[in-house]
Design a protein around this motif. Structure first.
Motif, PDB file in Angstrom:
ATOM      1  N   CYS A   1      -4.716   5.941   0.094  1.00 39.40           N
ATOM      2  CA  CYS A   1      -3.376   5.366   0.181  1.00 39.40           C
ATOM      3  C   CYS A   1      -3.388   4.011   0.881  1.00 39.40           C
ATOM      4  O   CYS A   1      -2.639   3.105   0.515  1.00 39.40           O
ATOM      5  CB  CYS A   1      -2.453   6.340   0.919  1.00 39.40           C
ATOM      6  N   CYS A   2      -4.244   3.872   1.883  1.00 42.13           N
ATOM      7  CA  CYS A   2      -4.272   2.634   2.673  1.00 42.13           C
ATOM      8  C   CYS A   2      -5.239   1.595   2.129  1.00 42.13           C
ATOM      9  O   CYS A   2      -5.283   0.469   2.640  1.00 42.13           O
ATOM     10  CB  CYS A   2      -4.631   2.955   4.125  1.00 42.13           C
ATOM     11  N   SER A   3      -6.037   1.954   1.134  1.00 41.70           N
ATOM     12  CA  SER A   3      -6.982   0.991   0.582  1.00 41.70           C
ATOM     13  C   SER A   3      -6.241  -0.058  -0.243  1.00 41.70           C
ATOM     14  O   SER A   3      -5.112   0.157  -0.685  1.00 41.70           O
ATOM     15  CB  SER A   3      -8.017   1.710  -0.283  1.00 41.70           C
ATOM     16  N   CYS A   4      -6.884  -1.181  -0.477  1.00 41.29           N
ATOM     17  CA  CYS A   4      -6.250  -2.286  -1.211  1.00 41.29           C
ATOM     18  C   CYS A   4      -7.246  -2.902  -2.175  1.00 41.29           C
ATOM     19  O   CYS A   4      -8.434  -3.053  -1.856  1.00 41.29           O
ATOM     20  CB  CYS A   4      -5.740  -3.339  -0.230  1.00 41.29           C
ATOM     21  N   SER A   5      -6.762  -3.197  -3.356  1.00 44.44           N
ATOM     22  CA  SER A   5      -7.569  -3.876  -4.361  1.00 44.44           C
ATOM     23  C   SER A   5      -6.645  -4.651  -5.278  1.00 44.44           C
ATOM     24  O   SER A   5      -5.419  -4.463  -5.257  1.00 44.44           O
ATOM     25  CB  SER A   5      -8.404  -2.872  -5.156  1.00 44.44           C
ATOM     26  N   THR A   6      -7.232  -5.514  -6.095  1.00 43.38           N
ATOM     27  CA  THR A   6      -6.416  -6.309  -7.013  1.00 43.38           C
ATOM     28  C   THR A   6      -5.693  -5.432  -8.022  1.00 43.38           C
ATOM     29  O   THR A   6      -4.501  -5.625  -8.304  1.00 43.38           O
ATOM     30  CB  THR A   6      -7.314  -7.312  -7.755  1.00 43.38           C
ATOM     31  N   GLN A   7      -6.414  -4.454  -8.569  1.00 43.19           N
ATOM     32  CA  GLN A   7      -5.788  -3.561  -9.544  1.00 43.19           C
ATOM     33  C   GLN A   7      -4.681  -2.725  -8.916  1.00 43.19           C
ATOM     34  O   GLN A   7      -3.624  -2.521  -9.526  1.00 43.19           O
ATOM     35  CB  GLN A   7      -6.851  -2.646 -10.147  1.00 43.19           C
ATOM     36  N   LYS A   8      -4.901  -2.257  -7.688  1.00 42.45           N
ATOM     37  CA  LYS A   8      -3.877  -1.464  -7.022  1.00 42.45           C
ATOM     38  C   LYS A   8      -2.647  -2.300  -6.719  1.00 42.45           C
ATOM     39  O   LYS A   8      -1.510  -1.840  -6.878  1.00 42.45           O
ATOM     40  CB  LYS A   8      -4.437  -0.855  -5.738  1.00 42.45           C
ATOM     41  N   ALA A   9      -2.860  -3.540  -6.280  1.00 43.42           N
ATOM     42  CA  ALA A   9      -1.724  -4.427  -6.006  1.00 43.42           C
ATOM     43  C   ALA A   9      -0.930  -4.692  -7.283  1.00 43.42           C
ATOM     44  O   ALA A   9       0.309  -4.709  -7.271  1.00 43.42           O
ATOM     45  CB  ALA A   9      -2.223  -5.737  -5.397  1.00 43.42           C
ATOM     46  N   LYS A  10      -1.632  -4.878  -8.392  1.00 37.97           N
ATOM     47  CA  LYS A  10      -0.948  -5.106  -9.664  1.00 37.97           C
ATOM     48  C   LYS A  10      -0.171  -3.865 -10.090  1.00 37.97           C
ATOM     49  O   LYS A  10       0.971  -3.971 -10.564  1.00 37.97           O
ATOM     50  CB  LYS A  10      -1.975  -5.479 -10.729  1.00 37.97           C
ATOM     51  N   ARG A  11      -0.794  -2.687  -9.905  1.00 35.66           N
ATOM     52  CA  ARG A  11      -0.131  -1.445 -10.285  1.00 35.66           C
ATOM     53  C   ARG A  11       1.121  -1.208  -9.443  1.00 35.66           C
ATOM     54  O   ARG A  11       2.161  -0.769  -9.957  1.00 35.66           O
ATOM     55  CB  ARG A  11      -1.110  -0.280 -10.121  1.00 35.66           C
ATOM     56  N   ILE A  12       1.042  -1.513  -8.149  1.00 36.11           N
ATOM     57  CA  ILE A  12       2.205  -1.341  -7.273  1.00 36.11           C
ATOM     58  C   ILE A  12       3.321  -2.300  -7.662  1.00 36.11           C
ATOM     59  O   ILE A  12       4.499  -1.938  -7.697  1.00 36.11           O
ATOM     60  CB  ILE A  12       1.798  -1.540  -5.799  1.00 36.11           C
ATOM     61  N   ALA A  13       2.933  -3.542  -7.973  1.00 32.43           N
ATOM     62  CA  ALA A  13       3.940  -4.530  -8.367  1.00 32.43           C
ATOM     63  C   ALA A  13       4.648  -4.114  -9.654  1.00 32.43           C
ATOM     64  O   ALA A  13       5.876  -4.240  -9.775  1.00 32.43           O
ATOM     65  CB  ALA A  13       3.282  -5.900  -8.536  1.00 32.43           C
TER      66      ALA A  13
END
Length: 759
Positions: free
Chosen positions: A42-54
């Motif tokens: 949950c606390c990890s961050c990546s480009t794909q995760k940021a895009k998915r959240i957006a």
């Protein structure tokens, strides 16, 4: 090995117990994530995760770039105009349910659409005023206004000091309730608790909306008849309102009554035409718009306000008003009502969105819907609107007129905006009774859900009962208390279903590996001495005793009673042996005694715990056959059961309390020489029993089998093996002599003794 033969199949495999299957087929090791593992993800961050959240927070970024202008734009324009006109009329009409000036309904029809355009995941629903939510907000407003509660004036002096009229105070309360419900929805969306909607079943929502439609109908009568009716908010309020209406029915304004009846008649006729010929009509006939134009023109041209003293919309302010400052005191007094509004609004919107998502094959996100609706209500309440969700009729118009995306919703908001800033004054001569008739015209679908009762009764009597009780609770207790009581009753039915499950005795059908309820089939085959018992629900602390009683009814005896009877018999024999009154001979045993005294009562009271223990015959020189006639006046019920199979394929879990109860049941059967087998459980079920130290010397983990047929075949093989261990001479009944000394004399008495002598 599986061999298909036509429409049949032949399976050749060993008989598997759970242990045997586990030894032959090793399970692979699976790593189960811990809470810390989930937290790291949950606390990890990546480009794909940021895009998915957006994309999840702004769904417009996913569908707008793929918008097909040539294919969809024209349909969205037609749909947006049609829906926008309905939004205007429903916004004005539903404002009457909130007991605030109709003009504020336009704000409730405008702001939710704008916010949902960017944040919503459904492409077809039309967000805005909903009659059920409107009447819930109206009930809260009237509960906190000075005219409805004398103490309310003292509670809200701070808010009244900033408003010059009672209407302003009502608007303020409605706005604050809307903001607070929006905050609750937003919080639930952020916390990912959109699953709460699963606790509102389809039957409950249907019964609730139907009962709410009855409340809407009653609340609109005062506008149709133009009567001064006090608003009640306590239980049984609907009956008090009806009583108030009928006591002053002679004061009815005939012009308002005739106008509203004509509008209602035309609405119902044209809506029926739209429904019956929807396949032939390019778009539904906009009867609401047509009636609004005609009714407003007639009212203005013939000066109904002055000639017939009818109530009209009156002055409508142009443009928007400044945002309001939150009033914490109102927040404090409306927490419960706001929560009910938040849950109902989300449940209705999500259920309608689910229907269209399945129809048009695209996903929706419940948590994102909560965020979208929450922010919509926060913005709407800040600008003096009231709570929004989605109206069924309005969403149907948007979808049926060709709407493809929320671009149609945005265009409908433009129509509402035009009315707010430029054309609102044209609606000032419109009668409130016409608005009430328009609101009632949209209730037909909700009231027609009465026909659901017969369908639900055929499908599931529990669902039908939920619908009926929800309708009664909401009508009698009001919307807030009625919803709470309905949810409690619904949960009670779930408890009732699991607490009193429909257990059954199974039998073999067609001499195959298929086992069904023996009461449902005529051609069944039951193995002698074998009972198969099925429990179709979880077993927990509340139903373990019911499970035990049903099991006793199925086998026809109480194992505990049999165990105690046998222990008493053994104790009698041991007592005679200790006193030297029982002697063993090569032919059997000889008993000399003046008389046998029954000590059952003494054993029941003083040694009851000993009677429940395993039967100890180690110090007896023979084995007792409990199913034969016993000597020495020993009376022990005979049983013809040697194996019991418990089908737990539908048992999803056991709690700790039920485990102890289940273990006692198994021990009681095992101690009277009835083999018990459990089938159909998964590995997690057995592992949980092992963790809870369920198994011991009596109850072993070898009692678990994969299927009923595996257990049956195991029993047959076991019985064949045990029979082959004895020769014919051992199988014969042994004859022996009893010599009983009575009155100082001796006499011989020959009988068959069911024992196997140890020599």
């Amino acid at each position: 090995m599986l061999e298909p033969i036509g429409n049949q199949y032949v399976v050749a495999r060993p008989v598997y117990s759970a242990n045997a299957f586990g030894e032959e087929h090793k399970k692979k090791h699976r790593y189960h994530k811990t809470f810390l593992d989930h937290l790291k993800v949950c606390c990890s961050c990546s480009t794909q995760k940021a895009k998915r959240i957006a994309l999840s927070l702004l769904p417009i970024l996913s569908w707008l770039p793929a918008y097909r202008i040539k294919e969809w734009l024209l349909s969205d324009i037609v749909s947006g105009i049609s829906t926008g006109l309905v939004c205007v009329l429903q916004g004005l009409a539903y404002a009457l349910l909130v007991t605030i000036p109709p003009g504020y309904g336009l704000y409730a029809a405008f702001f939710p659409i704008i916010v949902y355009f960017f944040l919503g995941t459904s492409r077809h629903i039309s967000v805005g005023p909903f009659p059920v939510l409107s009447i819930m907000v109206g009930a809260t407003v009237m509960k906190l206004t000075p005219t409805a509660s004398p103490d309310a004036m003292n509670s809200f002096n701070s808010s009244m000091s900033n408003n010059s009229s009672l209407d302003d105070h009502k608007v303020m309360i409605a706005a604050m309730v809307t903001v607070l419900s929006g905050i609750m929805q937003l919080a639930m969306g952020v916390l990912q608790v959109g699953f709460v909607v699963v606790y509102l079943s389809e039957s409950l929502i249907s019964g609730f909306t139907t009962a709410a439609a009855v409340h809407v109908l009653v609340s609109q009568l005062k506008f149709i008849l133009q009567l001064d009716v006090k608003t009640y908010t306590d239980p049984f309020s609907i009956f008090k309102v009806l009583n108030s209406i009928f006591t002053q029915i002679e004061k009815t304004n005939i012009a308002d009554l005739v106008t509203s009846l004509i509008v209602l008649l035309i609405l119902f006729v044209v809506k029926e035409i739209n429904q019956r010929y929807k396949a032939r009509l390019p778009v539904p006939i906009p009867i609401e718009l047509i009636m609004t134009v005609i009714a407003t023109g007639i009212s203005y041209g013939f000066d109904f306000k002055n000639r017939y003293n009818v109530a009209v919309i009156g002055e409508m302010q142009k443009g928007f008003q400044a945002p309001v400052t939150p009033d914490l005191q109102i927040f404090k007094e409306t927490i419960g009502d706001s929560f009910s509004i938040a849950i109902v609004g989300f449940a209705v919107a999500f259920s309608v969105a689910s229907v269209y998502s399945l129809k048009h094959d695209y996903p929706i996100d419940g948590n994102q819907e909560l965020i979208a609706l929450g922010l919509s209500n926060i913005f709407t309440g800040s600008f003096k609107g009231f709570a929004s969700s989605t109206a069924l009729s309005r969403s149907a118009i948007q979808e049926s007129t060709g709407g493809k995306t929320q671009v149609a919703g945005l265009l409908s908001a433009v129509i509402v905006l035009v009315v707010i800033v430029a054309m609102g004054y044209l609606l000032e001569p419109m009668q409130k009774s016409v608005l009430a008739a328009l609101a009632l015209g949209n209730l037909k679908g909700m009231l027609m859900q009465f026909t659901e009762i017969r369908r639900l009764w055929r499908k599931d009597k529990y669902d039908c009962l939920i619908w009926i009780m929800t309708f009664i609770f909401v009508v009698v207790l009001g919307l807030g208390l009625g919803l709470a009581a309905s949810m409690a009753f619904q949960l009670l039915t779930i408890v009732f279903r699991t607490q009193f499950p429909k257990c059954s005795t199974l039998a073999n059908v067609g001499r195959s590996n298929i086992y069904k309820n023996k009461k449902d089939y005529s051609e069944i085959y039951e193995r002698e001495g074998v009972k198969i018992f099925r429990c179709p629900s979880p077993i927990y602390f509340a139903n373990i005793n019911f499970f035990k009683q049903k099991l006793i009814d199925a086998v026809g005896f109480s194992p505990l009673r049999i165990l105690r009877k046998r222990n008493k018999a053994v104790k009698k024999i041991q007592k005679l042996q200790k006193k030297g009154l029982l002697q063993v001979t090569p032919k059997g045993f000889v008993c000399t005694i003046d008389g046998l005294k029954d000590s059952d009562e003494e054993l029941d009271n003083n040694q009851i715990e000993e009677l429940d223990q395993p039967i100890n015959t180690a110090d007896l020189p023979f084995h007792i056959d409990w199913n034969a006639d016993l000597p020495l006046n020993l009376e022990v019920p005979k049983i013809d059961l040697h194996s019991l199979i418990l089908d737990f394929s539908a048992v999803s879990f056991l709690d700790v309390s039920s485990m102890r109860g289940l273990k006692r049941i198994l021990q009681e059967f095992i101690r009277i020489k009835v083999d018990v087998y459990i089938v159909g459980t998964d590995d997690d079920f057995i592992e949980k029993l092992a963790r809870c130290e369920f198994f011991d010397e009596e109850v072993k983990d070898s009692i678990f089998f994969l299927t009923i047929h595996d257990a049956v075949l195991h029993i047959l093989m076991k019985k064949d093996y045990s029979t082959s261990k004895f020769n014919s001479s051992q199988a014969k009944e042994i004859k022996c002599d009893y010599t009983i000394n009575t009155n100082g004399g001796l006499r011989n008495r020959e009988c068959k003794v069911p024992v196997e002598t140890k020599f």
